[in-house]
Design a protein around this motif. Structure first.
Motif, mmCIF file in Angstrom:
data_model
loop_
_atom_site.group_PDB
_atom_site.id
_atom_site.type_symbol
_atom_site.label_atom_id
_atom_site.label_comp_id
_atom_site.label_asym_id
_atom_site.label_seq_id
_atom_site.Cartn_x
_atom_site.Cartn_y
_atom_site.Cartn_z
ATOM 1 N N UNK A 94 14.154 -20.231 3.765
ATOM 2 C CA UNK A 94 14.548 -20.108 5.168
ATOM 3 C C UNK A 94 15.193 -18.740 5.350
ATOM 4 N N UNK A 95 14.794 -18.020 6.398
ATOM 5 C CA UNK A 95 15.393 -16.717 6.684
ATOM 6 C C UNK A 95 16.805 -16.938 7.208
ATOM 7 N N UNK A 96 17.776 -16.335 6.533
ATOM 8 C CA UNK A 96 19.172 -16.416 6.966
ATOM 9 C C UNK A 96 19.498 -15.267 7.917
ATOM 10 N N UNK A 97 19.174 -14.051 7.500
ATOM 11 C CA UNK A 97 19.414 -12.874 8.334
ATOM 12 C C UNK A 97 18.437 -11.787 7.913
ATOM 13 N N UNK A 114 10.745 -5.066 7.071
ATOM 14 C CA UNK A 114 11.815 -6.048 7.266
ATOM 15 C C UNK A 114 12.469 -6.360 5.926
ATOM 16 N N UNK A 115 13.773 -6.209 5.874
ATOM 17 C CA UNK A 115 14.592 -6.588 4.722
ATOM 18 C C UNK A 115 15.355 -7.843 5.145
ATOM 19 N N UNK A 116 15.331 -8.880 4.306
ATOM 20 C CA UNK A 116 15.928 -10.150 4.728
ATOM 21 C C UNK A 116 16.662 -10.842 3.590
ATOM 22 N N UNK A 117 17.615 -11.677 3.980
ATOM 23 C CA UNK A 117 18.203 -12.655 3.076
ATOM 24 C C UNK A 117 17.440 -13.952 3.300
ATOM 25 N N UNK A 118 16.854 -14.479 2.231
ATOM 26 C CA UNK A 118 16.130 -15.747 2.297
ATOM 27 C C UNK A 118 16.850 -16.740 1.399
ATOM 28 N N UNK A 119 17.071 -17.942 1.917
ATOM 29 C CA UNK A 119 17.699 -19.018 1.153
ATOM 30 C C UNK A 119 16.608 -19.948 0.621
ATOM 31 N N UNK A 120 16.521 -20.134 -0.699
ATOM 32 C CA UNK A 120 15.543 -21.098 -1.227
ATOM 33 C C UNK A 120 15.871 -22.501 -0.714
ATOM 34 N N UNK A 121 14.853 -23.301 -0.400
ATOM 35 C CA UNK A 121 15.114 -24.643 0.139
ATOM 36 C C UNK A 121 15.808 -25.542 -0.885
ATOM 37 N N UNK A 129 17.680 -11.287 -1.648
ATOM 38 C CA UNK A 129 17.463 -10.098 -0.828
ATOM 39 C C UNK A 129 16.037 -9.643 -1.098
ATOM 40 N N UNK A 130 15.214 -9.593 -0.061
ATOM 41 C CA UNK A 130 13.782 -9.408 -0.234
ATOM 42 C C UNK A 130 13.181 -8.725 0.987
ATOM 43 N N UNK A 131 11.884 -8.553 0.955
ATOM 44 C CA UNK A 131 11.151 -8.064 2.118
ATOM 45 C C UNK A 131 10.358 -9.208 2.710
ATOM 46 N N UNK A 132 10.233 -9.200 4.034
ATOM 47 C CA UNK A 132 9.326 -10.117 4.715
ATOM 48 C C UNK A 132 8.047 -9.348 4.983
ATOM 49 N N UNK A 133 6.910 -9.931 4.657
ATOM 50 C CA UNK A 133 5.614 -9.291 4.847
ATOM 51 C C UNK A 133 4.721 -10.221 5.662
ATOM 52 N N UNK A 163 6.433 -8.512 -10.901
ATOM 53 C CA UNK A 163 5.904 -9.156 -9.710
ATOM 54 C C UNK A 163 7.048 -9.300 -8.716
ATOM 55 N N UNK A 164 7.005 -8.482 -7.671
ATOM 56 C CA UNK A 164 8.079 -8.458 -6.687
ATOM 57 C C UNK A 164 7.947 -9.663 -5.755
ATOM 58 N N UNK A 165 8.928 -10.563 -5.746
ATOM 59 C CA UNK A 165 8.852 -11.697 -4.830
ATOM 60 C C UNK A 165 9.199 -11.255 -3.412
ATOM 61 N N UNK A 166 8.283 -11.514 -2.511
ATOM 62 C CA UNK A 166 8.481 -11.239 -1.092
ATOM 63 C C UNK A 166 8.145 -12.511 -0.350
ATOM 64 N N UNK A 167 8.455 -12.557 0.905
ATOM 65 C CA UNK A 167 8.219 -13.791 1.654
ATOM 66 C C UNK A 167 7.406 -13.523 2.916
ATOM 67 N N UNK A 168 6.588 -14.499 3.262
ATOM 68 C CA UNK A 168 5.737 -14.433 4.435
ATOM 69 C C UNK A 168 5.929 -15.733 5.214
#
Length: 172
Positions: A94-97, A114-121, A129-133, A163-168
């Motif tokens: 879930x995108x936090x910020x 986009x640089x984001x904080x993502x919380x694992x479910x 701290x990751x990129x959204x793609x 392997x850079x983890x990013x989120x979509x």
């Protein structure tokens, strides 16, 4: 003076972050390559996190005592000092910020991104701290469901790819 100091910080960052050559790997969830994205330095402590994408798995540490997800990788849980264990997560979050970067800090890495904080479910107290793609910057919102994708980045060590983890965005 402030401009001079900022330039020094950016030149230091450029020296410590190597540009990488990215390739698509068949069979794993890999985003299109982005030339110029810096690769992290591998250590014995962080290697499982940065290399687990080779088999399409998103791995992080979990404390066996308090069951918190521990990130960044650590020798001990910061809450109860137990030794964390590596686990495979679902890859959903879930995108936090987030913030949209409009300045190209690395040659070949196009802005905006986009640089984001993502919380694992599995533990929303943890932050990655990751990129959204694969999403327009204007479409990002707090609470957005996302899933992990990996971008392969070759390092100086020809036997070890990162392997850079990013989120979509998660498909509805």
């Amino acid at each position: 003076m402030a401009q001079h100091r900022a330039r020094d910080v950016n030149s230091q960052r450029a020296r410590h972050c190597r540009p990488v050559h990215l390739r698509r790997r068949a069979g794993s969830p890999v985003t299109p390559p982005v030339p110029g994205r810096p690769a992290p330095e591998l250590s014995e402590l962080n290697r499982p996190y940065w290399t687990s994408g080779a088999d399409g798995a998103f791995r992080m540490q979990r404390c066996p005592g308090c069951e918190r997800v521990v990130h960044p990788p650590a020798l001990r849980c910061q809450y109860d000092h137990a030794a964390p264990e590596w686990i495979t997560l679902s890859g959903k979050g879930i995108v936090e910020s987030w913030t949209v970067n409009h300045h190209a800090f690395f040659p070949g890495l196009p802005a905006p991104y986009v640089i984001a904080f993502v919380n694992p479910v599995e533990d929303i107290r943890a932050r990655v701290l990751t990129n959204l793609v694969g999403v327009a910057p204007d479409d990002v919102h707090a609470g957005m469901a996302v899933r992990v994708v990996f971008e392969r980045a070759d390092t100086d060590d020809s036997e070890q790819a990162v392997y850079l983890p990013m989120f979509t965005p998660e498909a509805p």
